[in-house]
Design an enzyme around this catalytic site. Structure first.
Site, mmCIF file in Angstrom:
data_model
loop_
_atom_site.group_PDB
_atom_site.id
_atom_site.type_symbol
_atom_site.label_atom_id
_atom_site.label_comp_id
_atom_site.label_asym_id
_atom_site.label_seq_id
_atom_site.Cartn_x
_atom_site.Cartn_y
_atom_site.Cartn_z
ATOM 1 N N TYR A 212 -3.549 -2.947 12.667
ATOM 2 C CA TYR A 212 -3.125 -2.573 11.310
ATOM 3 C C TYR A 212 -4.343 -2.567 10.383
ATOM 4 O O TYR A 212 -4.565 -1.615 9.635
ATOM 5 C CB TYR A 212 -2.060 -3.567 10.807
ATOM 6 C CG TYR A 212 -1.489 -3.239 9.445
ATOM 7 C CD1 TYR A 212 -0.567 -2.208 9.287
ATOM 8 C CD2 TYR A 212 -1.863 -3.960 8.310
ATOM 9 C CE1 TYR A 212 -0.033 -1.900 8.031
ATOM 10 C CE2 TYR A 212 -1.337 -3.668 7.062
ATOM 11 C CZ TYR A 212 -0.423 -2.639 6.924
ATOM 12 O OH TYR A 212 0.105 -2.339 5.674
ATOM 13 N N SER B 60 -4.088 -0.863 1.878
ATOM 14 C CA SER B 60 -3.609 -2.251 1.897
ATOM 15 C C SER B 60 -4.812 -3.145 1.662
ATOM 16 O O SER B 60 -5.953 -2.747 1.970
ATOM 17 C CB SER B 60 -3.006 -2.581 3.266
ATOM 18 O OG SER B 60 -2.781 -3.974 3.382
HETATM 19 N N1 NAD Z 1 4.939 -4.256 2.045
HETATM 20 C C1 NAD Z 1 3.692 -4.680 1.906
HETATM 21 O O1 NAD Z 1 3.433 -5.887 1.675
HETATM 22 C C2 NAD Z 1 2.530 -3.722 2.013
HETATM 23 C C3 NAD Z 1 1.271 -4.211 1.659
HETATM 24 C C4 NAD Z 1 0.180 -3.357 1.725
HETATM 25 C C5 NAD Z 1 0.343 -2.047 2.118
HETATM 26 N N2 NAD Z 1 1.596 -1.593 2.468
HETATM 27 C C6 NAD Z 1 1.688 -0.200 2.880
HETATM 28 O O2 NAD Z 1 2.568 0.491 2.015
HETATM 29 C C7 NAD Z 1 3.233 1.537 2.706
HETATM 30 C C8 NAD Z 1 4.738 1.378 2.554
HETATM 31 O O3 NAD Z 1 5.094 0.103 3.064
HETATM 32 P P1 NAD Z 1 6.548 -0.523 2.895
HETATM 33 O O4 NAD Z 1 6.353 -1.998 2.785
HETATM 34 O O5 NAD Z 1 7.310 0.197 1.854
HETATM 35 O O6 NAD Z 1 7.138 -0.208 4.364
HETATM 36 P P2 NAD Z 1 8.639 0.070 4.846
HETATM 37 O O7 NAD Z 1 8.587 -0.107 6.325
HETATM 38 O O8 NAD Z 1 9.609 -0.752 4.072
HETATM 39 O O9 NAD Z 1 8.871 1.598 4.479
HETATM 40 C C9 NAD Z 1 8.107 2.604 5.101
HETATM 41 C C10 NAD Z 1 8.846 3.932 5.033
HETATM 42 O O10 NAD Z 1 8.032 4.893 5.722
HETATM 43 C C11 NAD Z 1 8.837 5.588 6.661
HETATM 44 N N3 NAD Z 1 8.010 5.993 7.795
HETATM 45 C C12 NAD Z 1 7.515 5.199 8.769
HETATM 46 N N4 NAD Z 1 6.821 5.921 9.652
HETATM 47 C C13 NAD Z 1 6.870 7.202 9.235
HETATM 48 C C14 NAD Z 1 6.357 8.416 9.737
HETATM 49 N N5 NAD Z 1 5.666 8.447 10.881
HETATM 50 N N6 NAD Z 1 6.573 9.549 9.047
HETATM 51 C C15 NAD Z 1 7.308 9.530 7.911
HETATM 52 N N7 NAD Z 1 7.833 8.409 7.395
HETATM 53 C C16 NAD Z 1 7.617 7.260 8.046
HETATM 54 C C17 NAD Z 1 9.910 4.598 7.057
HETATM 55 O O11 NAD Z 1 11.050 5.225 7.620
HETATM 56 C C18 NAD Z 1 10.188 3.904 5.739
HETATM 57 O O12 NAD Z 1 11.160 4.587 4.987
HETATM 58 C C19 NAD Z 1 2.744 1.439 4.156
HETATM 59 O O13 NAD Z 1 1.673 2.333 4.364
HETATM 60 C C20 NAD Z 1 2.262 0.011 4.267
HETATM 61 O O14 NAD Z 1 1.290 -0.139 5.277
HETATM 62 C C21 NAD Z 1 2.692 -2.401 2.426
#
Ligand code: NAD
Length: 268
Positions: A172, A159
């Site tokens: 985080y 991120s």
């Molecule tokens: N959305 C953003 O703006 C953003 C920005 C930077 C980084 N990220 C990173 O991208 C990744 C995905 O984020 P997102 O926005 O799609 O999140 P989200 O919460 O929409 O989806 C995350 C998915 O991961 C699954 N998950 C959570 N914990 C888990 C575990 N312990 N084992 C297996 N599966 C698990 C959830 O059930 C979900 O399906 C994350 O690592 C997040 O930190 C997101």
């Protein structure tokens, strides 16, 4: 007439594949000819409207195979079983995408960060991905030594929070900074073994994770926070992962790629 068998593709494992960025990554990999195993802590075989089984239908409509796997990446004792399931189904493992991650259940100022939230985030975001990578890498090395297949690769979805301070979610940021160093360490260690390791740093991406702070980011984006002037979409990240997985950056192991609409640009 019998249905013509599809040519097996290279195989990717994507964690957190049931929604959001993970789902976007799976779909872009499938478009590029990968068969995919998707791991998610939410596993609801009867739900085909959302989650892993919706993703399965979408991937199959693109002509590729998808193996839905229920599992918690923080449960490091289950990692070998997850990877056994992938190799059992597809007979190979070419790409690992460490995408699963969690945000704090409640945003708190750094002076109020709790040890419980710290441990939860470190355990899923950093510890889980580190040890899953360790185990996948051992298998990839074995395959390289046997001379099988194209060069494998590993992608870490960190991120911008790995380097941008948000004092209302310190745990985080720390977990993503730790994950970023894990990517560097694995890149260093695996380079001589022919395995590319990359870090993708998404910016503000429209998913369920950010749905609760949509109004805040809508305003910040309208006021210029993101130079490209829009929310990122899961497919923006997915396309970057697919390019890495296909070997487009074969001489760039250790690279960090921001998918943030230019938030990496220092501005005056
Ligand atoms: N959305 C953003 O703006 C953003 C920005 C930077 C980084 N990220 C990173 O991208 C990744 C995905 O984020 P997102 O926005 O799609 O999140 P989200 O919460 O929409 O989806 C995350 C998915 O991961 C699954 N998950 C959570 N914990 C888990 C575990 N312990 N084992 C297996 N599966 C698990 C959830 O059930 C979900 O399906 C994350 O690592 C997040 O930190 C997101």
């Amino acid at each position: 007439m019998t249905k013509r068998a599809r040519k097996p593709g290279p195989v990717a494992v994507v964690t957190g594949a049931g929604r959001g960025i993970g789902r976007g990554i799976v779909i872009e990999l499938a478009r590029e000819g990968f068969d995919v195993a998707g791991i998610d802590i939410v596993f609801e075989p009867r739900n085909t409207k959302k989650g892993l089984f919706e993703v399965k239908n979408t991937v199959e409509a693109l002509g590729r195979r998808f193996l839905p796997l229920g599992g918690d990446v923080a449960d490091i004792g289950a990692h070998e079983l997850m990877l056994d399931a992938v190799e059992g189904e597809f007979g190979r493992l070419d790409v690992l995408v460490n995408n699963a991650g969690v945000a704090p259940a409640k945003r708190r100022d750094i002076l109020g960060t709790t040890a419980e939230s710290w441990d939860r985030l470190m355990s899923v975001n950093a510890r889980g991905a580190f040890f899953l990578t360790q185990k996948a890498a051992r298998r990839m090395i074995g395959r390289r030594e046997a001379g099988n297949g194209a060069p494998p690769c590993i992608v870490f979805i960190t991120s911008i929070s790995a380097v941008v301070s948000s004092t209302a979610r310190a745990e985080y940021c720390v977990s993503k900074a730790a994950l970023s160093m894990a990517a560097t360490l694995f890149a260093h260690a695996l380079a001589p073994l022919g395995i590319g390791v990359y870090e993708i740093r998404p910016g503000i991406i429209a998913t369920d994770m950010t749905a609760g702070v949509k109004g805040k980011y809508d305003r910040l984006i309208a006021h210029g926070l993101v130079p490209q002037g829009r929310w990122g979409q899961p497919e923006d990240v997915g396309r970057a992962v697919a390019a890495l997985a296909k070997g487009a950056f074969a001489f760039s192991t250790g690279a960090v790629i921001e998918v943030s609409g230019g938030m990496n640009i220092r501005r005056l």
